[in-house]
Design an enzyme around this catalytic site. Sequence first.
Site, PDB file in Angstrom:
ATOM      1  N   SER A  59       0.843  -1.186   0.000  1.00 46.79           N
ATOM      2  CA  SER A  59       0.000   0.000   0.000  1.00 46.79           C
ATOM      3  C   SER A  59       0.884   1.243   0.000  1.00 46.79           C
ATOM      4  CB  SER A  59      -0.908  -0.005   1.240  1.00 46.79           C
ATOM      5  OG  SER A  59      -1.761   1.101   1.247  1.00 46.79           O
ATOM      6  N   LYS A  81      -0.932  -0.809  -4.538  1.00 48.49           N
ATOM      7  CA  LYS A  81      -2.176  -0.118  -4.190  1.00 48.49           C
ATOM      8  C   LYS A  81      -1.852   1.339  -3.897  1.00 48.49           C
ATOM      9  CE  LYS A  81      -4.446  -0.375  -0.103  1.00 48.49           C
ATOM     10  NZ  LYS A  81      -5.278  -0.963   0.971  1.00 48.49           N
ATOM     11  N   LYS A 100      -3.130   4.918  -2.467  1.00 48.56           N
ATOM     12  CA  LYS A 100      -4.128   5.671  -1.716  1.00 48.56           C
ATOM     13  C   LYS A 100      -4.513   6.900  -2.535  1.00 48.56           C
ATOM     14  CE  LYS A 100      -4.249   3.310   2.240  1.00 48.56           C
ATOM     15  NZ  LYS A 100      -5.480   2.750   2.842  1.00 48.56           N
ATOM     16  N   ASP A 102      -7.273   2.947  -3.392  1.00 49.17           N
ATOM     17  CA  ASP A 102      -8.030   2.897  -2.145  1.00 49.17           C
ATOM     18  C   ASP A 102      -8.375   4.317  -1.725  1.00 49.17           C
ATOM     19  OD1 ASP A 102      -9.117   2.396   0.329  1.00 49.17           O
ATOM     20  OD2 ASP A 102      -7.269   1.692   1.252  1.00 49.17           O
ATOM     21  N   GLU A 158     -11.170   0.645  -4.028  1.00 52.34           N
ATOM     22  CA  GLU A 158     -11.538   0.203  -2.678  1.00 52.34           C
ATOM     23  C   GLU A 158     -12.243   1.315  -1.904  1.00 52.34           C
ATOM     24  OE1 GLU A 158      -9.220  -1.464   1.332  1.00 52.34           O
ATOM     25  OE2 GLU A 158      -8.136  -1.161  -0.549  1.00 52.34           O
ATOM     26  N   ASP A 195     -14.351  -2.264   2.000  1.00 49.07           N
ATOM     27  CA  ASP A 195     -13.464  -2.444   3.154  1.00 49.07           C
ATOM     28  C   ASP A 195     -14.243  -2.079   4.410  1.00 49.07           C
ATOM     29  OD1 ASP A 195     -11.588  -2.188   5.198  1.00 49.07           O
ATOM     30  OD2 ASP A 195     -10.255  -0.852   4.123  1.00 49.07           O
ATOM     31  N   LYS A 216     -10.419  -7.568   6.652  1.00 52.23           N
ATOM     32  CA  LYS A 216      -9.525  -7.199   7.745  1.00 52.23           C
ATOM     33  C   LYS A 216     -10.076  -7.836   9.016  1.00 52.23           C
ATOM     34  CE  LYS A 216      -7.820  -2.813   5.897  1.00 52.23           C
ATOM     35  NZ  LYS A 216      -7.950  -1.337   5.961  1.00 52.23           N
ATOM     36  N   GLY A 218      -4.488  -4.748   5.468  1.00 49.18           N
ATOM     37  CA  GLY A 218      -3.525  -4.568   6.553  1.00 49.18           C
ATOM     38  C   GLY A 218      -3.838  -3.329   7.363  1.00 49.18           C
TER      39      GLY A 218
END
Length: 368
Positions: A135, A161, A163, A189, A214, A239, A263, A291
Site C-alpha cells: 500500500s 495499491k 491511496k 483505495d 476500494e 473495506d 480485515k 492490513g
Amino acid sequence: MKLSGVELRRVRMPLVAPFRTSFGTQTERELLLLRAVTPAGEGWGECVTMAGPLYSSEYNDGAEHVLVNHLIPALLHSGDVTANKVAPTLAKFKGHRMAKGALEMAVLDAELRAADRSFAAELGSTRDSVPCGVSVGIMDSVPQLLDVVAGYLDEGYLRIKLKIEPGWDVEPVRAVRERFGDDVLLQVDANTAYTLGDAPLLARLDPFGLLLIEQPLEEEDVLGHAELARRIRTPVCLDETIVSARAAADAIKLGACQIVNIKPGRVGGYLEARRVHDVCAAHGVPVWCGGMIETGLGRAANVALASLPGFTLPGDTSASDRFYRTDITEPFVLDAGHLPVPAGPGLGVAPIPELLEEVTTAKRWIAS
C-alpha cells in the site's frame, strides 16, 4: 481452558516513513497488544485500533477501556474458555469489534499453542506462501510517487495499491500506468473520501485497467456503492463497510461490490474473517487480506488467513520492513514477491522480549 488473566501492553513503534491516507498521516504506530495467560500456556493478540477514531469509531483509549472494564472481566468469569466461545460470550456488548477480535486472537493463539496446531491449519490454509502487495500512501508529488513505486517493484511486490483522495486520483494513476505499463497489478483505495456525485470523476479511472477501487464512498452508503458499481467499469471493493459475514452477504446481494477486502480486526476476529471468506467464496466473490500496519504478531495471523483458497488477489500482507526498521518478532522477509505462512504452533511467532520492552509505553494485568 481456564483463563488466568490478560496482560495489556501499550506499544509505540516509529514508521520508516510517514504514511498518508485520505484521513490523515501517521509517523508512528500506537497500538495495544494482549497476552492471554492460561495454565496450559499463553497466547498473543493484537488490537488494530488507531490512536484516534479516524479509520473507524474504535480507537486505542476506547479499546483499552472496554477491554479492562467489560470484555476481559466477562471472559474471566465465564468459566472454561475456547476461542469459539469468545464471540458469543462478548455478544451482549455492542460494537467494539477490534477489541473483541484482539481478545479472541490471544485466546486462539494460546489454545492452538497448547494443541501444537498452527493458525493456518486451524483456519483452513491451502498454501505455504502467499503473494504480497504493498500500500502506497499519498505523496507530495507525482515524481516522488513514481520513485516509491519503482522501489517497491524492484523489491518484488506483485501488486501496487495507491491511496487516493479528491485532487490526488486520476493523474497519479495515469503517471504510474505510463511509467510502469499495463502489466503491473494496480488498484486504488479511497478510504471513503468520495460521494456518489463523484461518479463521473471516478469513471475517469476506468481506462487504466485497475484491479479495483476500494471503499470509494462512506462506509454506511451500501446503496450508493451499488449505484456507483453500475456507473463505472472498475470493480468496486468494500473495506470499511464489511463488518461481518452478514454485512458481506448483504452487500453482495445488493450488487455493492465485486470484491471484498477482509480485515480480521474490522470484522471482530479471525473466526469471523473466515466466515466472511466462506460467504464470499459461496458467491464467487474474490477476497484479499487488508492490513492495519500490524506488528509481526498480526502479520503472522494475516498471512495465515491469506493462505485460504478464496484469497485469490495479493493482499496488503507486506514484509516487516515496509513499515518498521525493527519489528517485535523475527521479521517477515519478502521472497520472490511472497511471504511464507508460519507453520509453528499458534501464530508461529512470538515477541522478542527485549524488542518488545523497547517499544512498550505501559502495561497492566487484569485477573479475576
